[in-house]
Design a protein around this motif. Structure first.
Motif, PDB file in Angstrom:
ATOM      1  N   VAL A 203     -25.589 -52.510   9.576  1.00 30.81           N
ATOM      2  CA  VAL A 203     -24.543 -52.317  10.580  1.00 30.81           C
ATOM      3  C   VAL A 203     -24.155 -50.845  10.657  1.00 30.81           C
ATOM      4  O   VAL A 203     -24.299 -50.101   9.693  1.00 30.81           O
TER       5      VAL A 203
ATOM      6  N   VAL B 105     -16.968 -52.719  12.152  1.00 31.89           N
ATOM      7  CA  VAL B 105     -18.343 -52.689  12.652  1.00 31.89           C
ATOM      8  C   VAL B 105     -18.334 -52.322  14.135  1.00 31.89           C
ATOM      9  O   VAL B 105     -17.682 -52.980  14.945  1.00 31.89           O
TER      10      VAL B 105
ATOM     11  N   SER C 280     -23.894 -54.010  15.307  1.00 35.45           N
ATOM     12  CA  SER C 280     -24.613 -54.814  14.315  1.00 35.45           C
ATOM     13  C   SER C 280     -26.094 -54.816  14.662  1.00 35.45           C
ATOM     14  O   SER C 280     -26.477 -55.150  15.784  1.00 35.45           O
TER      15      SER C 280
END
Length: 183
Positions: A42, A67, A70
């Motif tokens: 990520v 994040v 991803s």
């Protein structure tokens, strides 16, 4: 006995040793290779880090990250992971391309992994490339892999060969024993 000891010392003296360096890692693989070696990949910004204050060398820091992209194995906005207390070098507020392993206690950032800061990298091209690599690898995994079967076959051939050698040695020993008894 002295001869055996001498030969062992002689062999150990000339046996090539591997070079070892304390507290160092071998060079991590580039992201193009590492993307296939880790469970989760990520792009994330570190938002919190709880440092283990224990004085021992063992232990881990708890890290939380937001994040932003991803690439593999994760699909939520926040991720929590552990990093080794001595080797972990993530800093709050910095963006990293994280290569994580899944272990019993959650996600783990390996001490000598391929994780890197994103500053100085062409992230758009790298993210596109890594995403294509993961997608291509997923398509290839549907093709049956026979490499393991070949290795398994060679293991059986080796085991059968060793059994035949042991049987031959036993039969020869038995025959010599019978010849001594006849004399």
């Amino acid at each position: 006995m002295k001869r055996i000891t001498f030969v062992l010392i002689l062999v150990m003296a000339f046996y090539p040793l591997q070079k070892t360096v304390a507290l160092s890692c071998e060079k991590p693989p580039p992201p193009e290779v590492a993307v296939h070696e880790y469970d989760v990949v990520v792009l994330a910004t570190i938002v919190d880090k709880i440092i283990d204050e224990n004085m021992s060398l063992e232990g881990s820091n708890s890290v939380k990250a937001e994040v932003s992209h991803s690439i593999k194995g994760y699909n939520q906005k926040m991720i929590s992971f552990n990093e080794h207390k001595m080797w972990g070098n993530t800093k709050v507020g910095m963006e990293y391309l994280l290569f994580l392993d899944i272990e019993d206690d959650g996600y783990t950032l390996p001490g000598c992994g391929s994780t890197s800061k994103t500053s100085g990298l062409d992230m758009d091209n790298l993210l596109d490339f890594l995403t294509k690599e993961v997608n291509a690898a997923n398509e290839v995994t549907s093709v049956p892999n026979t490499a393991g079967e070949s290795k398994f076959l060679w293991q059986w051939i080796f085991i059968i060969f060793m059994v035949l050698v042991i049987v031959a040695i036993y039969l020869r020993w038995q025959r010599r024993r019978e010849n001594k008894n006849e004399k």
